[in-house]
Design a protein around this motif. Sequence first.
Motif, PDB file in Angstrom:
ATOM      1  N   SER A  87      82.811  -5.380   0.256  1.00  0.00           N
ATOM      2  CA  SER A  87      83.419  -3.993   0.002  1.00  0.00           C
ATOM      3  C   SER A  87      83.886  -3.797  -1.280  1.00  0.00           C
ATOM      4  CB  SER A  87      84.631  -3.825   1.131  1.00  0.00           C
ATOM      5  OG  SER A  87      85.835  -4.764   0.723  1.00  0.00           O
ATOM      6  N   LEU A  88      84.262  -5.212  -2.102  1.00  0.00           N
ATOM      7  CA  LEU A  88      84.683  -5.235  -3.229  1.00  0.00           C
ATOM      8  C   LEU A  88      83.470  -4.984  -4.299  1.00  0.00           C
ATOM      9  CD1 LEU A  88      87.664  -7.829  -3.955  1.00  0.00           C
ATOM     10  CD2 LEU A  88      87.623  -5.385  -4.511  1.00  0.00           C
ATOM     11  N   LEU A 132      80.792  -3.471  -3.672  1.00  0.00           N
ATOM     12  CA  LEU A 132      80.362  -2.196  -3.519  1.00  0.00           C
ATOM     13  C   LEU A 132      81.278  -1.160  -4.413  1.00  0.00           C
ATOM     14  CD1 LEU A 132      79.341  -1.490   0.268  1.00  0.00           C
ATOM     15  CD2 LEU A 132      77.935  -1.083  -1.557  1.00  0.00           C
ATOM     16  N   ALA A 133      82.655  -1.258  -4.124  1.00  0.00           N
ATOM     17  CA  ALA A 133      83.505  -0.527  -4.828  1.00  0.00           C
ATOM     18  C   ALA A 133      83.224  -0.628  -6.267  1.00  0.00           C
ATOM     19  CB  ALA A 133      84.913  -0.746  -4.448  1.00  0.00           C
TER      20      ALA A 133
END
Lengths: 306, 81
Positions: A273-274, A276-277
């Motif tokens: 998720s990091l 992707l962010a």
Amino acid sequence: CSMIYGSTGATHFDQLAKILTGYEITGARSSGIFMGILFIAVGFLFKITAVPFHMWAPDIYEGSPTPVTAFLSIAPKISISANISRVSIYGSYGATLQQIFFFCSIASMILGALAAMAQTKVKRLLAHSSIGHVGYIRTGFSCGTIEGIQSLLIGIFIYASMTLDAFAIVSALRQTRVKYIADLGALAKTNPILAITFSITMFSYAGIPPLAGFCSKFYLFFAALGCGAYFLAPVGVVTSVIGRFYYIRLAKRMFFDTPRTWILYEPMDRDKSLLLAMTSSFITSFFPYPSPLFSVTHQMALSSYL
Amino acid sequence: MPLSATMVGALLGLGTQMYSNALRKLPYMRHPWEHLLGMGLGAVFANQMVKWEAKAQEDLDKLLLKAKQANERRYFDDDED
């Protein structure tokens, strides 16, 4: 390499540059030199999955584990582009090599756009998309100018971040057994933020402003026009437009279609998720502040010519 | 300039952390210390980027001057090198 050494007796780039500059017009033609340059170019083009040496890519990309596919999509493009710039621009650039790369760029762009339309699996679609992008990036190299090398470097950097983003999403979706494009149906209902992220990545691949992919294509086609490649740039623009079909089709599937089988959401881990962010933030925020990348790539391109 | 870079970097860091939470379908402000860390790292990153860009532009100007002088030497002074 051995054929070039056999014909010239040199391996150092400086000596090769002196021997090979203008060899086509000085009468010092040698089939050994021509074949050597051709084989080196073919070897490089195989590794970066340029047409007509792209056949292995869709099957290998589909069959490999997703992290391996991500590595294969990104790392060889960066390393071979650097390698080919050093060997060819410095050592042996001429009409022979330029024609080979022009042809490969055009063929990669066309095949990447047309073949991806028929794909039903996500990873194969991304494989064909990367073949098309290699065509766009080769456009910059084919020019043989400083702007061309600069646009190649900008294209490589932006392509790497978009591909990291895309494969991180595919890796997150693989946990939920998503393999086919049809399985993405209603992702917008089960995980809307992931669907928005995927859409942003696809729109960036398509070259829609104000995302990073638009900047890279813009610069590549301007460099092509600047060096007089008046056929290459329109082919690139037309294939970009054709390519938008399958990128926007993915967004349409996620937001407007119902899936064949409903996929339950599984939590994503923090690392993905990091990543992707961060990559999505780069893709969306590159447009207002592109100058650091432009300055450093201009420096890198100039230093290869000085 | 440093103030705006700090603010933009902090906002970017905060936004990235909130985005990361949203991707995992968690509340946006879950673990708020991570948001503070993101803001700090974002501010540092933005300031370093601005400094690095200024240095890169200086180096580029020097390189362009060097290239111009080399071209003038080659084409106006008939230098073989």
